[in-house]
Write an enzyme that holds these catalytic residues in place. Structure first.
Site, short mmCIF file in Angstrom:
data_model
loop_
_atom_site.label_atom_id
_atom_site.label_comp_id
_atom_site.label_asym_id
_atom_site.label_seq_id
_atom_site.Cartn_x
_atom_site.Cartn_y
_atom_site.Cartn_z
N ASP A 65 0.84 -1.20 -0.06
CA ASP A 65 -0.16 0.10 -0.07
C ASP A 65 0.98 1.12 -0.17
O ASP A 65 0.54 2.17 -0.79
CB ASP A 65 -0.88 0.03 1.25
CG ASP A 65 -2.13 -1.09 0.90
OD1 ASP A 65 -2.44 -1.19 -0.21
OD2 ASP A 65 -2.50 -1.55 1.98
N HIS A 71 1.67 27.35 -1.16
CA HIS A 71 1.57 26.11 -1.83
C HIS A 71 0.23 25.47 -2.27
O HIS A 71 -0.62 26.27 -1.85
CB HIS A 71 2.48 24.93 -0.91
CG HIS A 71 2.67 23.79 -1.09
ND1 HIS A 71 3.20 23.46 -2.64
CD2 HIS A 71 2.29 22.54 -0.59
CE1 HIS A 71 3.31 22.02 -2.57
NE2 HIS A 71 2.84 21.56 -1.59
N ASP A 95 12.85 22.89 -2.73
CA ASP A 95 12.39 22.12 -3.41
C ASP A 95 12.61 21.89 -5.01
O ASP A 95 12.64 22.85 -5.67
CB ASP A 95 10.91 22.67 -3.33
CG ASP A 95 9.63 21.85 -4.20
OD1 ASP A 95 10.01 20.95 -4.69
OD2 ASP A 95 8.63 22.40 -4.10
N HIS A 146 4.19 23.84 -7.13
CA HIS A 146 5.45 23.95 -6.88
C HIS A 146 6.14 25.00 -7.66
O HIS A 146 5.67 25.30 -8.99
CB HIS A 146 6.11 22.57 -7.37
CG HIS A 146 5.75 21.43 -6.24
ND1 HIS A 146 6.48 21.26 -5.05
CD2 HIS A 146 4.71 20.78 -6.36
CE1 HIS A 146 5.80 20.23 -4.37
NE2 HIS A 146 4.80 19.66 -5.35
N HIS A 193 13.82 17.30 -2.67
CA HIS A 193 12.37 16.73 -3.15
C HIS A 193 12.51 16.71 -4.62
O HIS A 193 11.95 17.56 -5.12
CB HIS A 193 11.38 17.78 -2.81
CG HIS A 193 11.49 18.05 -1.28
ND1 HIS A 193 10.72 19.28 -0.71
CD2 HIS A 193 11.82 17.46 -0.27
CE1 HIS A 193 10.78 18.94 0.49
NE2 HIS A 193 11.43 18.12 0.86
#
Lengths: 556, 556
Positions: free
Chosen positions: B48, B139, B194, B369, B391
């Protein structure tokens, strides 16, 4: 006065991606347009290709007059070996299309029995009650045609795959005039049109748009340049050869599909390669990095393709080093994203400069299919009584149909068909009648690493006969190490001494694992394909059976 | 004078999508930034979720001072239940982030033992030798922060996930000033930023850009309107409520994740819903179609999600009918294309008008993003000595790093790390030292259809203990019929009377198949998940074992 009814019977490609095949029947005569394959979904482990169920044609075997090909892409010709083993009928195609077909049939030892007949755009020919007029269209491949099929009930136009490229690189223009004439005569009963890009607004850019990007890439690259494109993109390969010549690079062709397609194109004069430009892959190492351009197959991250292997540094000739440039001049076929991005990550890890379609301009790839404005243009030119969207998944057919419904002046009525539907036409109109058997036949044609292997039709219905073997391997993804003895699970596959077989199969799988790099082991696609190929060779050799082999990787 | 060294230790999220987790260590004190999950690759059947291996934290258990969360997305908080069973440390997050965490921990019966501490943008707090300043960023989710971590060696800034939205829908602006001040002071040692959209040129459009499209959709829809978005897209859900009010539609929330997120947002006052607007899913049928807007989970075509089930007409309340409008206000997460397009095809077959991101303007979805220009803006503001892209998959980190290297005036040195690398900083500079154990732990948390189930950590290393069960089903894709008795293959799983178990398991699988529609059977994702869930319930109940269950579909 037409005495018979006309049936259009899509056997594949309507409501699914690939496997294009359309039967056109008038009374007791049937012609088939295209016989394509589909690449299997990832759920279908252990299957190489998928072809349409042609029960309808087999049941009407004596009525089939021939197969007419629109162009040479796999989703239009890939099922031919399988279809021709069932139906002995002539195959009609343009020069380049037939050259690809010949190669394919030769591989399967079917060429000698095949009856291939060359057609040319603008040269009409008769087949049963039909007169067929191939019309030149532009597409990502060369020598592509649409078909105008004259029937007693009117003209049926099948566009094949197309875009309306106003500036094709081979200067063979889209034949707008013939489409216009058919529309002006007002005798077009049905237009069946490519729906692939029905979701895209506007116009698809010309193939020439890629030149700007290639120029930029060649000007900037100061080490080896690897270019990958669909091997059938003759326009693109030609462009790369032209640029290589301009920038004084030798060209090596790496990967079987790339090599074959380029050779056919050169043989047929689609482009000239001056003496000394083409080098053998083995010679790559003999030239300075800035003198080499490698055309390499594998844009889709296919595990065993040349580029995928180069990306994990396991290709003999194509070694990618720091500062090399790798160009993916292609689109991502939906479903392949993970594999492609995995390959791109590997290429970056080799410290290559990787150039792929990121939406920037000029583009590194353009589509070969018509966008909405081009689709509307053809509808306006042709003015059909009936319009049927073909070649697309359901949503694409539907969007295409909705668009056609808004074309009040040029489209009479829009019909939505899916594979298996039968649309009947007569003087009173059109109606959906019965359904015919259609479906997907899975073919396990043996590992793609074997250069030539007989075609083996492996219908899953025969599963109970040959059974299946699941090699189960536990891999530590991080370390790339195998964490346990491979398990072998079997069913319906009596292999003499079962214990001995399992022992031997384990040994084979272990040997494959030992002979693979950590990067290969971390790439499940690659390692599964290697295990499958090796195990299959062993099983075929020792038992002459062909069970389904589905490697299962457990990550630990 | 700093007496110790600073270590940055990425435990996940660098070189892979999701599973974000970064340890910051100074001497004998460690703080952890985020603890996210990853959704498994399709190759990992029967799993999962995937969480990071935190061996490094467990080995340094007594040094860990706390976990600081940047925001509430699953790839930043989803591993918390698993991490908190191993480490009893306080968790710091903003109000909204903690509300999501509370829900998650409650589900796993871990809430009572958890030590959750609320932080606020602009309010500094101390943790061991660190002073942490949360900085407000924008975000796709609300209440997100970047973290400025003051260490004896300088300030480390971790952006979390962000975009620079000049017009956020909640009017809580990106705190450019604080970033600017840090840059001006010239004391920023490291900027970790990021990389998700490092491949995208230009600026990411503001969340407000979606409003134009929603307005168009609401104005045009004349029957039921189904809107799906990421359930955490509070901005988007708020927008839908606002539009529904304007266009006089009742709103029903369908799907567990959508319902939970919306309820949290309403509780915390992120938006107001006037009396009478929100209706229960059971009431949908009581209103005229043009009076209803259904917010429904399942943008990614997840087999058991509400929207996937509605698409194959097997959802109790969310029935999609001819002429209804279905909006997918989301992006396609790579790897999910096939499932999403399959769902869209089903929606079109229901004759719904389906609106999804097709590149048209105004957009039906915008990214959360930062694109390249925003990334450069933050580098220019912050002027770090060292820059580390975080990320992202390898190519994204690499492209981000290359871009940072071109920022001569604002970035000192660029460091490329991957999960498991340890970067050490002292007065002399920075260097990569040892590697620590990292990796992916696969968790089989039980069927998502169970509303509450204990968390079961199922490391694949325990495979040999609980074994596996492969139910093998042959389905005729076209007819949606099952063509043979299900096979049950087992290993390492002694279930009392094996013969009796197999017989019973076959019965269970057959019952699941009988209870499924042909459309469900043609959708392998759905049918596999149903078989897995039912078989698992049976096995857990009768044996208390938790073998790995991997349904295998053979298409015939």
């Amino acid at each position: 006065m037409p005495s018979q009814k006309l049936h259009l019977v899509p056997l594949g490609g309507l409501g699914e991606f690939g496997m294009n095949c359309m039967a056109v029947r008038y009374g007791d005569d049937i012609i088939v347009i295209d016989a394509g394959l589909m690449f299997p979904e990832s759920e279908l482990l252990g299957v190489d290709i998928v072809v349409p169920d042609i029960t309808y044609l087999i049941q009407n075997r004596e009525k089939v007059r021939g197969i007419v090909l629109t162009h040479g892409h796999e989703d239009h010709i890939g099922a031919l070996p399988w279809v021709l083993t069932e139906l002995k009928v002539p195959v009609f195609g343009t020069e380049f299309t037939l050259a690809l077909v010949e190669n394919k049939l030769e591989e399967h030892d079917l060429l000698d029995d095949a009856d291939l007949r060359e057609i040319r755009a603008g040269s009409r020919f008769n087949l049963g009650p039909f007169t067929i007029n191939p019309i030149q269209v532009t597409h990502s491949l060369v020598d592509c045609v649409a078909l105008a099929i004259h029937t007693p009930l009117g003209v049926v136009i099948h566009t094949g795959d197309f875009k309306v490229d106003p500036t094709p690189t081979d200067n063979r223009l889209f034949d707008l005039h013939t489409f216009a004439e058919y529309g002006k005569e007002g005798n077009v009963l049905v237009l069946m049109q490519d729906s692939t890009n029905a979701e895209r607004r506007g116009y698809t850019p010309s193939e020439r748009a890629v030149r700007g990007k290639f120029d930029e890439i060649f000007a900037r690259a100061d080490r080896r340049l690897f270019i990958s494109c669909f091997s059938s993109s003759i326009h693109r390969i030609k462009l790369a050869f032209e640029m290589a010549r301009e920038y004084k690079r030798k060209v090596a062709l790496v990967g079987r599909s790339m090599t074959e397609a380029a050779e056919i194109a050169m043989d047929l004069g689609y482009f000239d390669v001056p003496e000394g430009v083409l080098i053998h892959p083995g010679q790559i190492k003999d030239f300075a990095p800035q003198q080499v351009c490698v055309m390499i197959s594998g844009t889709q991250g296919e595990p065993m393709s040349a580029l995928s292997r180069a990306a994990v540094d396991s290709h003999k000739h194509a070694r990618i080093e720091k500062g090399d440039t790798v160009v993916l001049s292609s689109r991502i076929i939906p479903g392949n994203e993970k594999g492609i991005y995995r390959m791109i990550d590997h290429l970056f890890r080799r410290e290559a400069d990787v150039i792929y379609d990121d939406g920037s301009n000029p583009p590194v790839h353009v589509s070969g299919h018509a966008s909405q404005e081009e689709q509307k243009l053809i509808m306006n030119l042709v003015k059909p009584k009936f319009f049927i969207p073909i070649h697309g998944e359901y949503r694409q057919l539907r969007i295409h149909a909705d668009m056609a419904r808004s074309m009040h002046g040029s489209v009479g009525q829009v019909l939505m068909l899916e594979s298996g539907d039968v649309m009947e036409f007569d003087e009173l109109g059109a109606r959906k009648i019965e359904k015919v058997t259609v479906g997907r036949i899975c073919i396990d044609s043996g590992s793609r690493t074997d250069v030539v292997e007989d075609l083996v039709i492996k219908d899953r219905r025969h599963l109970s006969e040959d059974g299946f073997v699941l090699p189960i391997i536990a891999i530590n993804k991080l370390k790339g190490t195998v964490e346990s003895i491979p398990e072998i699970v079997m069913r319906g596959f009596a292999a003499g001494s079962e214990e001995g077989f399992v022992r031997e199969a384990r040994r084979i799988v272990s040997a494959t694992l030992d002979g693979s790099t950590p990067e290969e082991k971390a790439d499940y696609g690659v390692i599964k394909e290697k295990i499958r190929a090796d195990l299959k060779r062993f099983i075929v050799k020792t038992t002459s059976r062909r069970p389904l082999i589905m490697p299962v990787i457990l990550e630990i």
